[in-house]
Write an enzyme that holds these catalytic residues in place. Structure first.
Site, PDB file in Angstrom:
ATOM      1  N   ILE A 128     -27.802 -25.179  32.828  1.00 45.95           N
ATOM      2  CA  ILE A 128     -26.671 -24.655  32.038  1.00 45.95           C
ATOM      3  C   ILE A 128     -26.948 -23.205  31.654  1.00 45.95           C
ATOM      4  N   ASN A 133     -29.717 -22.532  23.487  1.00 53.50           N
ATOM      5  CA  ASN A 133     -29.485 -23.453  24.614  1.00 53.50           C
ATOM      6  C   ASN A 133     -30.734 -24.228  25.028  1.00 53.50           C
ATOM      7  N   ILE A 137     -34.870 -30.153  25.457  1.00 53.74           N
ATOM      8  CA  ILE A 137     -35.568 -31.139  26.304  1.00 53.74           C
ATOM      9  C   ILE A 137     -35.140 -32.545  25.895  1.00 53.74           C
ATOM     10  N   THR A 138     -35.422 -33.487  26.783  1.00 59.44           N
ATOM     11  CA  THR A 138     -35.285 -34.910  26.429  1.00 59.44           C
ATOM     12  C   THR A 138     -36.655 -35.575  26.582  1.00 59.44           C
ATOM     13  N   ASP A 186     -36.721 -39.450  26.696  1.00 62.31           N
ATOM     14  CA  ASP A 186     -36.000 -40.694  26.464  1.00 62.31           C
ATOM     15  C   ASP A 186     -36.919 -41.911  26.462  1.00 62.31           C
ATOM     16  N   TYR A 204     -33.320 -37.340  20.409  1.00 62.85           N
ATOM     17  CA  TYR A 204     -32.383 -36.328  20.925  1.00 62.85           C
ATOM     18  C   TYR A 204     -31.052 -36.373  20.156  1.00 62.85           C
ATOM     19  N   PRO A 217     -21.625 -30.684  25.157  1.00 63.83           N
ATOM     20  CA  PRO A 217     -21.315 -31.086  26.537  1.00 63.83           C
ATOM     21  C   PRO A 217     -21.577 -32.577  26.751  1.00 63.83           C
ATOM     22  N   GLY A 218     -20.820 -33.131  27.666  1.00 58.03           N
ATOM     23  CA  GLY A 218     -21.142 -34.467  28.163  1.00 58.03           C
ATOM     24  C   GLY A 218     -22.200 -34.318  29.250  1.00 58.03           C
TER      25      GLY A 218
HETATM   26  N1  CAA Z   1     -27.402 -50.375  26.187  1.00 58.99           N
HETATM   27  C1  CAA Z   1     -27.850 -51.567  25.802  1.00 58.99           C
HETATM   28  N2  CAA Z   1     -28.997 -52.124  26.225  1.00 58.99           N
HETATM   29  C2  CAA Z   1     -29.727 -51.395  27.087  1.00 58.99           C
HETATM   30  C3  CAA Z   1     -29.331 -50.122  27.537  1.00 58.99           C
HETATM   31  C4  CAA Z   1     -28.101 -49.625  27.054  1.00 58.99           C
HETATM   32  N3  CAA Z   1     -27.641 -48.409  27.417  1.00 58.99           N
HETATM   33  N4  CAA Z   1     -30.278 -49.644  28.370  1.00 58.99           N
HETATM   34  C5  CAA Z   1     -31.252 -50.582  28.443  1.00 58.99           C
HETATM   35  N5  CAA Z   1     -30.903 -51.654  27.684  1.00 58.99           N
HETATM   36  C6  CAA Z   1     -31.653 -52.877  27.480  1.00 58.99           C
HETATM   37  C7  CAA Z   1     -32.110 -53.497  28.798  1.00 58.99           C
HETATM   38  O1  CAA Z   1     -31.113 -54.295  29.362  1.00 58.99           O
HETATM   39  C8  CAA Z   1     -33.317 -54.331  28.355  1.00 58.99           C
HETATM   40  O2  CAA Z   1     -32.878 -55.515  27.732  1.00 58.99           O
HETATM   41  P1  CAA Z   1     -33.795 -56.842  27.748  1.00 58.99           P
HETATM   42  O3  CAA Z   1     -35.079 -56.486  27.069  1.00 58.99           O
HETATM   43  O4  CAA Z   1     -32.964 -57.850  27.022  1.00 58.99           O
HETATM   44  O5  CAA Z   1     -33.977 -57.164  29.208  1.00 58.99           O
HETATM   45  C9  CAA Z   1     -33.914 -53.433  27.302  1.00 58.99           C
HETATM   46  O6  CAA Z   1     -32.842 -52.594  26.784  1.00 58.99           O
HETATM   47  C10 CAA Z   1     -34.968 -52.535  27.916  1.00 58.99           C
HETATM   48  O7  CAA Z   1     -35.523 -51.778  26.908  1.00 58.99           O
HETATM   49  P2  CAA Z   1     -36.698 -50.811  27.251  1.00 58.99           P
HETATM   50  O8  CAA Z   1     -37.218 -50.161  26.042  1.00 58.99           O
HETATM   51  O9  CAA Z   1     -37.689 -51.547  28.100  1.00 58.99           O
HETATM   52  O10 CAA Z   1     -35.948 -49.711  28.113  1.00 58.99           O
HETATM   53  P3  CAA Z   1     -36.337 -49.132  29.496  1.00 58.99           P
HETATM   54  O11 CAA Z   1     -37.761 -48.737  29.471  1.00 58.99           O
HETATM   55  O12 CAA Z   1     -35.835 -50.027  30.536  1.00 58.99           O
HETATM   56  O13 CAA Z   1     -35.466 -47.771  29.589  1.00 58.99           O
HETATM   57  C11 CAA Z   1     -34.271 -45.863  28.859  1.00 58.99           C
HETATM   58  C12 CAA Z   1     -34.753 -47.268  28.527  1.00 58.99           C
HETATM   59  C13 CAA Z   1     -35.430 -44.933  29.224  1.00 58.99           C
HETATM   60  C14 CAA Z   1     -33.625 -45.293  27.614  1.00 58.99           C
HETATM   61  C15 CAA Z   1     -33.295 -45.894  30.034  1.00 58.99           C
HETATM   62  O14 CAA Z   1     -32.305 -46.845  29.751  1.00 58.99           O
HETATM   63  C16 CAA Z   1     -32.591 -44.564  30.260  1.00 58.99           C
HETATM   64  O15 CAA Z   1     -33.127 -43.648  30.868  1.00 58.99           O
HETATM   65  N6  CAA Z   1     -31.365 -44.441  29.755  1.00 58.99           N
HETATM   66  C17 CAA Z   1     -30.588 -43.184  29.872  1.00 58.99           C
HETATM   67  C18 CAA Z   1     -30.604 -42.469  28.561  1.00 58.99           C
HETATM   68  C19 CAA Z   1     -29.703 -41.275  28.694  1.00 58.99           C
HETATM   69  O16 CAA Z   1     -28.488 -41.367  28.825  1.00 58.99           O
HETATM   70  N7  CAA Z   1     -30.281 -40.085  28.651  1.00 58.99           N
HETATM   71  C20 CAA Z   1     -29.525 -38.874  28.802  1.00 58.99           C
HETATM   72  C21 CAA Z   1     -30.416 -37.845  29.461  1.00 58.99           C
HETATM   73  S1  CAA Z   1     -29.488 -36.378  29.922  1.00 58.99           S
HETATM   74  C22 CAA Z   1     -29.118 -35.699  28.438  1.00 58.99           C
HETATM   75  O17 CAA Z   1     -29.599 -36.070  27.416  1.00 58.99           O
HETATM   76  C23 CAA Z   1     -28.116 -34.580  28.457  1.00 58.99           C
HETATM   77  C24 CAA Z   1     -27.045 -34.836  27.498  1.00 58.99           C
HETATM   78  O18 CAA Z   1     -27.084 -34.270  26.420  1.00 58.99           O
HETATM   79  C25 CAA Z   1     -25.941 -35.663  27.900  1.00 58.99           C
HETATM   80  P1  NAP Z   2     -32.658 -27.720  31.889  1.00 53.04           P
HETATM   81  O1  NAP Z   2     -32.128 -27.297  33.212  1.00 53.04           O
HETATM   82  O2  NAP Z   2     -33.782 -28.658  31.812  1.00 53.04           O
HETATM   83  O3  NAP Z   2     -33.014 -26.387  31.077  1.00 53.04           O
HETATM   84  C1  NAP Z   2     -33.632 -26.439  29.829  1.00 53.04           C
HETATM   85  C2  NAP Z   2     -34.142 -25.068  29.489  1.00 53.04           C
HETATM   86  O4  NAP Z   2     -34.782 -25.123  28.200  1.00 53.04           O
HETATM   87  C3  NAP Z   2     -35.163 -24.565  30.484  1.00 53.04           C
HETATM   88  O5  NAP Z   2     -34.800 -23.252  30.873  1.00 53.04           O
HETATM   89  C4  NAP Z   2     -36.465 -24.548  29.702  1.00 53.04           C
HETATM   90  O6  NAP Z   2     -37.274 -23.440  30.032  1.00 53.04           O
HETATM   91  C5  NAP Z   2     -35.958 -24.365  28.280  1.00 53.04           C
HETATM   92  N1  NAP Z   2     -36.976 -24.827  27.321  1.00 53.04           N
HETATM   93  C6  NAP Z   2     -37.457 -26.088  27.149  1.00 53.04           C
HETATM   94  N2  NAP Z   2     -38.404 -26.085  26.210  1.00 53.04           N
HETATM   95  C7  NAP Z   2     -38.532 -24.810  25.777  1.00 53.04           C
HETATM   96  C8  NAP Z   2     -39.346 -24.166  24.827  1.00 53.04           C
HETATM   97  N3  NAP Z   2     -40.233 -24.851  24.075  1.00 53.04           N
HETATM   98  N4  NAP Z   2     -39.211 -22.833  24.640  1.00 53.04           N
HETATM   99  C9  NAP Z   2     -38.338 -22.124  25.384  1.00 53.04           C
HETATM  100  N5  NAP Z   2     -37.517 -22.678  26.290  1.00 53.04           N
HETATM  101  C10 NAP Z   2     -37.636 -23.998  26.497  1.00 53.04           C
HETATM  102  O7  NAP Z   2     -31.522 -28.372  31.006  1.00 53.04           O
HETATM  103  P2  NAP Z   2     -29.962 -28.084  30.918  1.00 53.04           P
HETATM  104  O8  NAP Z   2     -29.284 -29.286  31.398  1.00 53.04           O
HETATM  105  O9  NAP Z   2     -29.610 -26.766  31.470  1.00 53.04           O
HETATM  106  O10 NAP Z   2     -29.820 -28.092  29.320  1.00 53.04           O
HETATM  107  C11 NAP Z   2     -29.562 -26.921  28.555  1.00 53.04           C
HETATM  108  C12 NAP Z   2     -29.123 -27.359  27.163  1.00 53.04           C
HETATM  109  O11 NAP Z   2     -27.934 -28.110  27.249  1.00 53.04           O
HETATM  110  C13 NAP Z   2     -30.143 -28.246  26.443  1.00 53.04           C
HETATM  111  O12 NAP Z   2     -30.175 -27.920  25.067  1.00 53.04           O
HETATM  112  C14 NAP Z   2     -29.576 -29.638  26.626  1.00 53.04           C
HETATM  113  O13 NAP Z   2     -30.002 -30.506  25.615  1.00 53.04           O
HETATM  114  C15 NAP Z   2     -28.099 -29.341  26.563  1.00 53.04           C
HETATM  115  N6  NAP Z   2     -27.246 -30.339  27.193  1.00 53.04           N
HETATM  116  C16 NAP Z   2     -27.418 -30.661  28.497  1.00 53.04           C
HETATM  117  C17 NAP Z   2     -26.580 -31.589  29.063  1.00 53.04           C
HETATM  118  C18 NAP Z   2     -26.675 -32.012  30.488  1.00 53.04           C
HETATM  119  O14 NAP Z   2     -26.016 -33.001  30.825  1.00 53.04           O
HETATM  120  N7  NAP Z   2     -27.412 -31.337  31.343  1.00 53.04           N
HETATM  121  C19 NAP Z   2     -25.576 -32.193  28.279  1.00 53.04           C
HETATM  122  C20 NAP Z   2     -25.470 -31.832  26.952  1.00 53.04           C
HETATM  123  C21 NAP Z   2     -26.293 -30.893  26.426  1.00 53.04           C
HETATM  124  P3  NAP Z   2     -38.759 -23.662  30.619  1.00 53.04           P
HETATM  125  O15 NAP Z   2     -38.598 -24.508  31.844  1.00 53.04           O
HETATM  126  O16 NAP Z   2     -39.249 -22.290  30.868  1.00 53.04           O
HETATM  127  O17 NAP Z   2     -39.486 -24.369  29.501  1.00 53.04           O
END
Ligand code: CAA
Ligand code: NAP
Length: 246
Positions: free
Chosen positions: A15, A88, A91-92, A94, A153, A183-184
């Protein structure tokens, strides 16, 4: 359009890169941070190859207040006062709360939330003095709705908007606006790190039927940073393909 100096933290990410390009296209001098050295030369060369010659970068860990203060002072001396700040960097780490460690919690709060204090504090006085400033905080849909596996997060991202609303009131009369974008799911490395099976279930919940594009977020940052957006402050603007409607 007045040419201004814009600082984008984490501007080499998915982003962030799009935000840097949009602000540069708007005619601003753009500065970005990177925390891990190694990719900055290649990234800058790519930007120059695209014709962006007024983009600069500084190494700074946004979790480190002293480093942010020092960088802001250096930018002011080398280039000039910052009048657009995009918090901006993020990190995540999760994991369900049961599995989340103290280290996961601290890393996410420090990088996503403490960073907003760390970077805003050293640049705000100059904005107030100039009578113009734009602060845009990049939060997340998951700060608005919560997300399984993201207690850290979601807390940090919700906290960013609390900061936005409070500071917006304090500086509204000084020509400084403070806004949040939520953002989504956007197609960057951060989302690609989610396991494919989990990610496809998330995409299925997005009414628009796809992930967002970094350029779509960047376009909104561009508008909020412009003179035209002086009446928008304290807002939290969702951009999530209809996944969460408030
Ligand atoms: N809702 C309800 N239950 C859920 C679930 C959910 N979304 N996800 C997992 N579970 C349940 C499983 O079914 C399982 O249930 P049982 O124990 O009954 O079988 C249990 O939870 C597993 O729990 P764990 O702690 O073992 O979970 P895991 O290790 O399998 O993984 C996780 C959990 C790492 C969170 C994984 O589900 C994951 O990666 N989820 C995505 C999280 C996500 O959306 N992250 C966004 C990243 S990008 C971002 O953050 C940008 C942004 O701003 C949008
Ligand atoms: P990205 O590609 O992983 O970029 C994250 C940036 O943050 C990298 O440039 C990284 O730089 C920098 N950063 C991380 N830790 C830092 C630190 N300690 N000091 C300085 N810089 C650091 O992620 P992105 O998807 O573009 O996300 C940008 C922003 O949007 C984040 O705040 C994120 O939470 C938010 N967001 C993302 C999404 C999505 O779906 N992608 C949705 C909603 C919100 P280095 O690699 O140099 O550390």
């Amino acid at each position: 359009m007045t040419k201004r100096i814009a600082l984008v933290t984490g501007g080499m990410g998915g982003i962030g890169t799009a935000i840097c390009k949009t602000l540069a296209e708007a005619g601003h001098t753009v500065i970005t941070t990177y925390s891990k050295s190694g990719r900055e030369k290649g990234w800058l060369a790519d930007m120059k190859g695209l014709g962006f010659n007024d983009i600069h970068c500084y190494q700074c860990d946004v979790t480190d207040f002293a480093a942010c203060q020092e960088m802001a002072a250096r930018i002011t001396k080398d280039i000039g006062p910052i009048s657009i700040l995009v918090n901006n960097a993020g990190i995540t780490r999760d994991a369900s709360f049961k599995k989340q460690t103290k280290d996961d919690w601290d890393a996410v709060i420090r990088t996503n939330l403490d960073s907003v204090f760390n970077m805003t504090k050293p640049v705000l006085d100059a904005m107030i003095e100039a009578g113009f400033g734009r602060i845009v905080n990049i939060s997340s849909i998951n700060g608005q709705k919560g997300q399984f596996g993201q207690t850290n997060y979601s807390a940090a991202k919700a906290g960013m908007h609390g900061f936005t609303m409070a500071l917006a009131q304090e500086v509204a009369k000084k020509g400084v606006t403070v806004n949040t974008i939520s953002p989504g799911y956007i197609a960057t490395e951060m989302v690609m790190a989610v396991p494919e099976d989990v990610r496809s279930k998330i995409v299925a919940q997005i009414p628009v039927g796809r992930l967002g594009k970094p350029e779509e977020i960047a376009a909104l940052v561009g508008f909020l940073s412009s003179e035209h957006a002086g009446f928008i402050t304290g807002s939290n603007i969702a951009m999530n393909g209809g996944q969460h409607m408030m």
